[in-house]
Design a protein around this motif. Structure first.
Motif, mmCIF file in Angstrom:
data_model
loop_
_atom_site.group_PDB
_atom_site.id
_atom_site.type_symbol
_atom_site.label_atom_id
_atom_site.label_comp_id
_atom_site.label_asym_id
_atom_site.label_seq_id
_atom_site.Cartn_x
_atom_site.Cartn_y
_atom_site.Cartn_z
ATOM 1 N N ARG A 77 -9.652 35.386 95.876
ATOM 2 C CA ARG A 77 -8.997 35.046 97.152
ATOM 3 C C ARG A 77 -10.032 34.709 98.221
ATOM 4 O O ARG A 77 -9.888 33.738 98.955
ATOM 5 N N ARG A 80 -11.653 31.310 97.467
ATOM 6 C CA ARG A 80 -10.703 30.226 97.772
ATOM 7 C C ARG A 80 -10.618 29.994 99.281
ATOM 8 O O ARG A 80 -10.669 28.862 99.756
ATOM 9 N N SER A 83 -13.906 28.401 100.518
ATOM 10 C CA SER A 83 -13.982 26.998 100.109
ATOM 11 C C SER A 83 -13.069 26.132 100.964
ATOM 12 O O SER A 83 -13.462 25.050 101.410
ATOM 13 N N ASP A 84 -11.848 26.599 101.206
ATOM 14 C CA ASP A 84 -10.905 25.854 102.049
ATOM 15 C C ASP A 84 -11.425 25.714 103.472
ATOM 16 O O ASP A 84 -11.335 24.646 104.078
#
Length: 112
Positions: A77, A80, A83-84
């Motif tokens: 999580r 992610r 990265s976003d």
């Protein structure tokens, strides 16, 4: 391991570029526990272990002076979300990922 524990390794660029990357992540993860330092270092590290918060859009972290390679490592999580956040804040190219049982790693190339 905390759901928001994240280690960020930054290569290329200067210390100001590393700090720019960390500022972008602080919108999502809160203040870094460890900040990049060392004017002459070739690799800089920042860590985040706070509760974090959901970022709502690109941050005003600033611009990079040179391309930098960023590796984010932590829970799936957290990786992610990091990265976003980086993809919203910079021109980012995914350079690959590796997954383990409880941890994930992703490498991004961020360009000015």
């Amino acid at each position: 391991m905390s759901d928001t524990q994240l280690t960020v390794t930054i290569g290329g660029g200067g210390v100001d570029d590393a700090r720019t990357v960390v500022r972008a992540l602080e919108d999502t993860f809160g203040a870094a526990d460890q900040h990049p330092s060392g004017e002459h270092a070739t690799v800089r590290v920042a860590t985040f272990t706070g509760e974090g918060r959901e970022g709502t859009g690109p941050t005003e972290a600033g611009a990079l002076s040179a391309p930098v390679t960023v590796t984010v490592q932590g829970t799936p999580r957290a990786v992610r979300r990091a990265s976003d956040t980086l993809a919203r804040s910079f021109t980012a190219r995914d350079e690959g990922a590796a997954s383990g049982d409880q941890e994930q790693e992703r490498q991004l190339l961020l360009e000015p």
